[in-house]
Motif scaffolding. Structure first.
Motif, PDB file in Angstrom:
ATOM      1  N   THR A   2       0.853  -1.196   0.000  1.00 60.01           N
ATOM      2  CA  THR A   2       0.000   0.000   0.000  1.00 60.01           C
ATOM      3  C   THR A   2       0.884   1.239   0.000  1.00 60.01           C
ATOM      4  O   THR A   2       2.090   1.173   0.250  1.00 60.01           O
ATOM      5  CB  THR A   2      -0.861   0.048   1.273  1.00 60.01           C
ATOM      6  N   VAL A 335     -13.375   2.742   2.854  1.00 50.60           N
ATOM      7  CA  VAL A 335     -12.381   2.118   1.990  1.00 50.60           C
ATOM      8  C   VAL A 335     -11.338   3.179   1.595  1.00 50.60           C
ATOM      9  O   VAL A 335     -11.647   4.373   1.550  1.00 50.60           O
ATOM     10  CB  VAL A 335     -13.081   1.493   0.746  1.00 50.60           C
ATOM     11  N   GLY A 336     -10.089   2.769   1.373  1.00 49.46           N
ATOM     12  CA  GLY A 336      -9.114   3.670   0.762  1.00 49.46           C
ATOM     13  C   GLY A 336      -7.912   4.025   1.615  1.00 49.46           C
ATOM     14  O   GLY A 336      -6.849   4.292   1.083  1.00 49.46           O
ATOM     15  N   ALA A 379      -6.143  -0.880   4.029  1.00 49.06           N
ATOM     16  CA  ALA A 379      -6.810   0.173   3.264  1.00 49.06           C
ATOM     17  C   ALA A 379      -8.099  -0.307   2.596  1.00 49.06           C
ATOM     18  O   ALA A 379      -9.119   0.380   2.620  1.00 49.06           O
ATOM     19  CB  ALA A 379      -5.849   0.711   2.204  1.00 49.06           C
ATOM     20  N   GLU A 380      -8.058  -1.499   2.007  1.00 48.71           N
ATOM     21  CA  GLU A 380      -9.191  -1.926   1.172  1.00 48.71           C
ATOM     22  C   GLU A 380     -10.371  -2.393   2.007  1.00 48.71           C
ATOM     23  O   GLU A 380     -11.529  -2.295   1.561  1.00 48.71           O
ATOM     24  CB  GLU A 380      -8.785  -3.091   0.234  1.00 48.71           C
ATOM     25  N   THR A 382     -13.326  -2.857   4.874  1.00 45.32           N
ATOM     26  CA  THR A 382     -14.254  -1.902   5.499  1.00 45.32           C
ATOM     27  C   THR A 382     -14.903  -2.449   6.769  1.00 45.32           C
ATOM     28  O   THR A 382     -15.220  -1.696   7.668  1.00 45.32           O
ATOM     29  CB  THR A 382     -15.380  -1.513   4.523  1.00 45.32           C
TER      30      THR A 382
END
Ligand SMILES: Nc1nc2c(c(=O)[nH]1)N[C@H]1C(S)=C(S)[C@@H](COP(=O)(O)OP(=O)(O)OC[C@H]3O[C@@H](n4cnc5c(N)ncnc54)[C@H](O)[C@@H]3O)O[C@H]1N2
Ligand code: MOO
Length: 403
Positions: A2, A335-336, A379-380, A382
């Motif tokens: 990431t 997300v992110g 990061a991805e 949730t």
């Protein structure tokens, strides 16, 4: 990888040990040896007794034999008088073995008077002798560069009378807080003002790394003030700033650093808290621009600045221990971005179990006080159910200690 992982790796790859200095032994604990250490001599320096007892010739020593005591060798004394057949020398632990003797009999394995000693047990050649060089050989590389210095290392150096130790030098870390709303500690803040706690929190964290904080004070929200103090900060080995890095019209830090020749390596590394963190280099000087929320400041110091400072002081291990553990409560996130969850970790049934340490809003300092680890939520993802496995960065070295 990431953004966050790349960013962390990039910081470490950009920095190198800052230099070497020679310090007195008692300044060395916690520092890192900067050169291989070659033993100047054998250790022990001579064959010596491992026991209080009698130095004997093993060939004379059938059980029941009575030997004549002809010498007395306390520690700190050496004797040139050879032990001859039928004789023994009374000897104390550490004293050099006299010529002729090839074993030591501990006092409790004898019956003895001032003049005689009766041997009660079998004696073998070399019993209870510590031989010259059996521990360390003169000329041997006994500690390699990169060794962390603790009590055993100091003990070895002291044994060889090495008074000065070459260690990686302590780095000077300049700390600058920015913002018109700040007043220094000791000044009563008026309404809308806050005490500059970040400088002190950062200075504490720097000290806990073994580095030297250099406090630059507060840059006001104008270009001249920023320029003057940031250029002062760039004279240190590392520069850390707090606040003034997000989207506000008075967020000047990145702009003025660029004017001063700092080459930005990343901004916004995809994390929360710590969203607007920036990192740049000017020559060999790393510059960490951390967000102003006290929680974000401390977390981004932990994740980015601390490993770099440790590397610059020669440490090979620079990241906190990461373990897998389970979340006690479920968690959700957008997300992110990688999210750092402030958690309290305990060891239950041999597993690391992470329980939230409170409100995760970045404005809440109390949650930081209660946390001993950061749970790293990727990061991805949730949704995290209770019991989900995640990485934990253990912040508290006492976590695995017993009461
Ligand atoms: N429009 C946007 N606004 C904000 C964003 C964004 O992306 N877009 N990011 C938010 C995030 S996330 C953070 S974190 C903050 C960080 O902003 P700055 O680093 O520029 O810091 P400030 O806004 O000046 O201050 C934030 C906060 O921290 C307090 N503070 C500042 N310095 C100190 C200090 N030395 N000691 C103690 N406390 C300090 C300050 O009073 C503010 O409460 O920006 C968001 N906004
Ligand atoms: O990154 Mo800000 O640090 O999320 O509060």
């Amino acid at each position: 990888m990431t953004n966050y992982e790349q960013a962390r790796r990039m910081v470490i790859d950009k920095v190198a040990p800052a230099g070497v200095e020679r310090v007195l032994l008692l300044e060395a604990p916690g520092r890192v040896l900067a050169e291989d250490y070659v033993a100047p001599k054998d250790m022990p320096r001579w064959n010596n007794s491992a026991m209080d007892g009698f130095a004997v010739r093993s060939a004379d020593c059938a059980p029941g034999t009575v030997l004549k005591v002809t010498d007395y060798i306390p520690a700190g004394v050496s004797s040139d008088d050879a032990v001859t057949p039928g004789c023994a020398a009374r000897i104390m632990t550490g004293a050099p073995i006299p010529p002729g003797a090839d074993a030591v009999v501990p006092i409790e394995e004898t019956e003895n008077t001032a003049e005689t000693v009766k041997l009660l047990q079998q004696v073998k050649k070399h019993d209870h002798i510590r031989f010259q060089g059996e521990d360390v050989r003169g000329g041997e590389v006994i500690m390699t560069r990169g060794t962390l210095i603790g009590a055993p290392q100091v003990s070895l150096l002291a044994s060889f009378s090495s008074v000065l130790v070459p260690v990686y030098r302590r780095v000077r870390v300049a700390i600058l807080s920015t913002g018109d709303e700040l007043v220094e500690i000791g000044t009563e803040p008026k309404e809308s003002q806050i005490v500059n706690s970040n400088t002190l929190a950062l200075a504490t964290a720097v000290k806990l790394c073994g580095a030297e904080p250099v406090i630059l004070g507060i840059a006001r929200d104008d270009r001249d003030s920023h320029r003057a103090l940031l250029s002062e900060g760039l004279k240190a080995d590392v520069l850390i700033t707090s606040a003034g890095v997000s989207a506000g019209d008075r967020d000047l830090v990145r702009e003025i650093l660029a004017e001063l020749g700092v080459v930005e390596q990343f901004w916004k590394p995809g994390i929360k808290p710590g969203g607007p963190t920036a990192f740049g280099m000017k020559g060999n000087v790393p510059v960490f621009s951390l967000p102003g929320n006290p929680v974000s400041t401390m977390i981004t110091f932990e994740e980015f600045a601390r490993p770099a400072i440790l590397r610059m002081m020669g440490h090979e291990k620079v990241f906190r221990r990461t373990v897998r553990g389970v979340l006690k409560e479920g968690a959700r996130k957008k997300v992110g971005k990688v999210n750092f969850l402030r958690v309290h970790v305990s060891i239950e049934g041999g597993r690391f179990v992470a329980s939230t340490s409170g409100d995760q809003n970045t404005g809440i300092l109390k949650t930081m006080l209660r946390c001993n680890a950061l749970a790293i939520l990727p990061a991805e993802a949730t949704e995290f159910a209770a019991g989900a496995e995640v990485d934990l960065h253990l912040l508290d070295p006492t976590l695995e200690m017993e009461v």
